[in-house]
Design an enzyme around this catalytic site. Structure first.
Site, PDB file in Angstrom:
ATOM      1  N   PRO A 133       0.828  -1.206   0.000  1.00 29.08           N
ATOM      2  CA  PRO A 133       0.000   0.000   0.000  1.00 29.08           C
ATOM      3  C   PRO A 133       0.862   1.256   0.000  1.00 29.08           C
ATOM      4  CG  PRO A 133      -0.848  -1.600   1.560  1.00 29.08           C
ATOM      5  CD  PRO A 133       0.487  -2.119   1.099  1.00 29.08           C
ATOM      6  N   GLU A 134       0.515   2.190  -0.874  1.00 30.26           N
ATOM      7  CA  GLU A 134       1.255   3.438  -0.997  1.00 30.26           C
ATOM      8  C   GLU A 134       0.373   4.580  -0.489  1.00 30.26           C
ATOM      9  OE1 GLU A 134       2.997   3.734  -4.953  1.00 30.26           O
ATOM     10  OE2 GLU A 134       3.114   1.552  -5.112  1.00 30.26           O
TER      11      GLU A 134
END
Length: 275
Positions: free
Chosen positions: A2-3
């Site tokens: 996840p960014e």
């Protein structure tokens, strides 16, 4: 992993429902997701604390607790942080396999962490953990100006893709959005960061911010593990132009998308559009 868009989407989904709630009970299913302190001490310190805020910095989340303390959360490669109501049926049990760390809240909801690879997890801190992370600027903050971005690039010999992934240079980008931003800007990922002209730096600044905003609006990118706080998938994966599309025709020029390995990561780019 996840960014920024995924972690911010989770923060937005959880901030309202969990702020003001008290952690009544904790169940640690897998001690590996409790990074510090040990599991027993973690339970002792966190049980009974009230959640008074939820913040994000880069790819990290922080639950601010009252009367004191903070929970620093990093999802790493496959972490999920989800929120659901517990069944009100008499004798109902929490489903087996639901998560690896469960926080039972005082409103009958459950905040739970699931991580297939167990790389991510929770750290309890007595002081604010964000300053010690030494992260770079947030690319969507108002004070992240084109001039500030150009100053970050000056004299850098590192490849521009590597610089985008350097969390001390700019916080929150990962492999997906670095690849997409470079494609939109027409810049090869292996260019030295300091070699970008003023016009190229400006294009990359605009494309970086644009792709992050679009991904946020779509609830993030769900390719494998990522889910929003309510369990829904993100939708930005349908808008990816190069990431994960090796061998497919470039949507702009028709040249096949290429992929190469850089360390543990795969880099995707169009040899026809990116120079």
């Amino acid at each position: 992993m996840p960014e920024l868009p995924e972690v911010e989407t989770i923060r937005r989904g959880l901030a309202g429902p969990i702020t003001g709630r008290t952690i009544k009970r904790i169940r640690i299913v897998d001690p590996r997701v409790v990074k510090a302190p040990g599991p027993a001490e973690f339970v002792r310190l966190v049980t009974g604390r009230r959640i008074v805020g939820l913040r994000r910095r880069g790819k990290y989340l922080c639950l601010d607790l009252e009367p004191a303390g903070h929970l620093l959360v990093h999802l790493k490669m496959s972490g999920r942080l989800l929120h659901r109501r517990l069944s009100k049926k008499a004798g109902a049990r929490v489903p087996t396999g639901l998560g690896h760390l469960l926080l039972f809240l005082d409103d009958g909801f459950l905040l739970y962490y699931h991580d297939t690879r167990r790389f991510g997890g929770f750290h309890y801190r007595t002081d604010d953990p964000f300053p010690a992370l030494a992260l770079g600027p947030e690319p969507l903050d108002p004070d992240f100006s084109p001039a500030r971005w150009r100053r970050i690039l000056v004299g850098r010999q590192a490849r521009i893709k590597s610089l985008l992934l350097d969390q001390q240079a700019v916080a929150g980008l990962g492999n997906i959005y670095a690849a997409e931003a470079l494609f939109r800007a027409g810049i090869r990922p292996d260019r030295p960061a300091g070699s970008l002209s003023g016009a190229e730096a400006g294009r990359l600044y605009r494309s970086m911010r644009a792709v992050l905003k679009e991904a946020l609006a779509a609830g993030g990118t769900s390719i494998q593990d990522y889910r929003q706080a309510d369990g829904r998938s993100g939708l930005f994966q349908v808008s990816l132009r190069v990431y994960g599309r090796r061998g497919e025709a470039c949507p702009c020029c028709g040249v096949p998308i290429k992929a190469c390995r850089e360390g543990s990561r795969t880099t995707y780019f169009c040899p026809g559009c990116q120079h």
